[in-house]
Write an enzyme that holds these catalytic residues in place. Structure first.
Site, PDB file in Angstrom:
ATOM      1  N   HIS A 118       0.824  -1.222   0.000  1.00  0.00           N
ATOM      2  CA  HIS A 118       0.000   0.000   0.000  1.00  0.00           C
ATOM      3  C   HIS A 118       0.855   1.268   0.000  1.00  0.00           C
ATOM      4  O   HIS A 118       0.364   2.344  -0.329  1.00  0.00           O
ATOM      5  CB  HIS A 118      -0.987  -0.005   1.178  1.00  0.00           C
ATOM      6  CG  HIS A 118      -0.394   0.288   2.517  1.00  0.00           C
ATOM      7  ND1 HIS A 118      -0.072  -0.703   3.433  1.00  0.00           N
ATOM      8  CD2 HIS A 118      -0.075   1.456   3.123  1.00  0.00           C
ATOM      9  CE1 HIS A 118       0.405  -0.147   4.534  1.00  0.00           C
ATOM     10  NE2 HIS A 118       0.416   1.167   4.375  1.00  0.00           N
ATOM     11  N   ASP A 148       0.262  -7.676   1.503  1.00  0.00           N
ATOM     12  CA  ASP A 148       0.682  -6.276   1.598  1.00  0.00           C
ATOM     13  C   ASP A 148       2.206  -6.125   1.672  1.00  0.00           C
ATOM     14  O   ASP A 148       2.725  -5.356   2.482  1.00  0.00           O
ATOM     15  CB  ASP A 148       0.031  -5.611   2.815  1.00  0.00           C
ATOM     16  CG  ASP A 148       0.069  -4.083   2.720  1.00  0.00           C
ATOM     17  OD1 ASP A 148       0.268  -3.562   1.601  1.00  0.00           O
ATOM     18  OD2 ASP A 148      -0.077  -3.414   3.753  1.00  0.00           O
ATOM     19  N   SER A 222       4.667   2.766   7.929  1.00  0.00           N
ATOM     20  CA  SER A 222       4.331   1.586   7.126  1.00  0.00           C
ATOM     21  C   SER A 222       5.501   1.170   6.254  1.00  0.00           C
ATOM     22  O   SER A 222       6.081   1.991   5.543  1.00  0.00           O
ATOM     23  CB  SER A 222       3.120   1.872   6.233  1.00  0.00           C
ATOM     24  OG  SER A 222       1.955   1.978   6.994  1.00  0.00           O
TER      25      SER A 222
END
Length: 463
Positions: A118, A148, A222
């Site tokens: 992402h 992911d 992230s």
């Protein structure tokens, strides 16, 4: 004195013999072609339990140099809402540049970097900034949307500092960890916490087995590193649990063993090789066990064995309670899914289970996800092929393989080959997802299904 010298010589020779034997018979062969570096097994014990006895400085110093800043430049078309409102047309639209940021972890000295999918999604340009402020253009090697994870590559003449992979199965709840990343564009930020839980199932589309920690993680973290107190990689920070969008107590990371397997698959095969047991069911508890009339209160209860699966061929049956996969204890679906996600098709797994009060152990050969068949109210379903995805311009769905429902037999020609997209408003991502959706539904109630017919028409039916 002579006796002491002789004793020293004997001790020295014994030590050399032991080391040689370890090298020859015990030490793992790491010579296979892989960009991933595995940390050696650690047999020492931390002194004391307090943070004051842990050397966070050394771990942080190792980690910050291997964590990078990722800039994602993407372009989207913005339409004029006034044109659409008054004239019923969206017009040509204007292209606007968008910039997103996140973190990544260098995993090899020649510039391979792992991050979250992402973080780099829809990127037209990727830029990596190292801890020493040098910047490079990056290319996308491959992604795994389900888990992911994305693999990037930068080209540089210098050898880069990189993270070694620890065995995430050996991580303990209560163990001190560090989260390293770039929250709010603040480079090289380190936060400390403990492992709050393992194999945490958040019921997301793909990942069912997170490492949960209370180390502070915020937007921009992230794709960053979760490391142990030796600075070794145990996870890739992925998401936070927050009502506000900022850190509120818990964060979650994809375990390093799963990440490592995905990276090696991308490098070797160009895509991720998924192997599955081919069973459905749920975890046990006192209430569930009482309702089912069984004694075991821990383990994974098998409620269905899929056709064509390794579980069916090996002889697993409905009612079996799985206790272990190889040497890994299984007490929940998340633990089972997490372990299987580190395996590939044709890998063998030793399944320890209880049947009629007797403990048994059998080897099960994992099979490819795409040959598994499941059932939805008399419709046999299989995963969508790459050809169908391209044909119908979709990236998920399940294909109707056969119609066994007598009420739907008259529509068999239209239904066989059609693709189901949604079931009661939930995405039919694959056969595993459909199986989990249907396991919680009452068969006596109608089920709303959205599908694409073979002619491309989208329709909704109740079955």
């Amino acid at each position: 004195m002579k006796r002491i010298s002789s004793l020293f010589l004997v001790s020295l020779m014994s030590g050399a013999t032991t080391l040689g034997a370890y090298k020859l018979f015990i030490e793992k062969d790491t010579s296979k072609n892989s960009i991933v570096t595995e940390a050696p097994a650690f047999y020492g014990k931390a002194v004391g339990l307090g943070a004051e006895n842990i050397d966070f400085v050394s771990a942080a110093d190792k980690a910050v140099h291997s964590v990078v800043h990722v800039k994602n430049v993407s372009v989207r078309t913005v339409y004029n809402p006034i044109m659409e409102y008054f004239y019923g047309t969206r017009g040509g639209g204007q292209q606007q540049e968008q910039i997103g940021t996140g973190s990544g972890v260098i995993i090899s000295e020649d510039g391979y970097i792992v991050t979250n999918n992402h973080v780099i999604k829809d990127a037209t340009e990727l830029e990596i900034t190292l801890n020493n402020k040098k910047s490079y253009k990056a290319t996308l090697v491959g992604t795994d949307v389900k888990m992911d994870i994305a693999l990037l590559k930068i080209d540089t003449d210098e050898k880069l500092p990189y993270s070694t992979f620890a065995d995430s199965d050996q991580v303990k709840v209560g163990e001190w960890v560090l989260a390293v990343g770039n929250p709010y564009n603040l480079n090289s930020t380190v936060t400390a916490g403990i492992v709050s839980a393992k194999a945490r199932n958040l019921d997301t589309r793909g990942i069912q087995s997170f490492i949960q920690t209370d180390a502070a993680v915020n937007p921009g973290n992230s794709g960053g590193a979760l490391v142990n107190t030796r600075g070794e990689l145990i996870g890739i920070n992925t998401m936070i649990s927050s009502p506000t969008g900022s850190y509120a107590g818990y964060s979650f990371a994809v375990p390093s063993n799963i990440t490592r397997k995905i990276i090696e698959d991308i490098m070797e095969f160009g895509n991720v090789q998924r192997g599955i047991l081919g069973i459905e069911g749920g975890e046990l508890s006192s209430k569930v066990s009482k309702d089912m009339g069984i004694k075991d209160t821990e383990g994974f209860y098998v409620s269905k064995v899929n056709k064509n699966s390794g579980a069916e061929k090996a002889g697993l049956q409905v009612g079996d309670v799985i206790k272990k996969l190889d040497n890994q204890k299984i007490s929940s679906y998340a633990e089972l899914a997490g372990y299987i996600n580190t395996k590939r098709p044709n890998d063998k797994v030793q399944v320890t289970f209880v049947r009629d009060g007797e403990t048994k152990n059998i080897p099960v050969t994992l099979v490819k996800n795409d040959i598994i068949i499941t059932e939805l109210k008399g419709l046999e379903l299989e995963n969508v092929s790459a050809t169908d995805k391209k044909k119908y311009k979709i990236d998920y769905g399940v294909r109707i393989k056969e119609v066994n429902n007598e009420r739907l037999k008259q529509y068999e020609d239209e239904l066989v080959g059609s693709i189901i997209l949604n079931i009661d408003g939930s995405k039919a991502v694959d056969v595993e997802t459909v199986s989990r959706l249907m396991s919680n539904k009452d068969d006596s109630q109608g089920t709303s299904v959205q599908l694409i017919l073979k002619n491309g028409q989208i329709m909704r039916i109740i079955i």
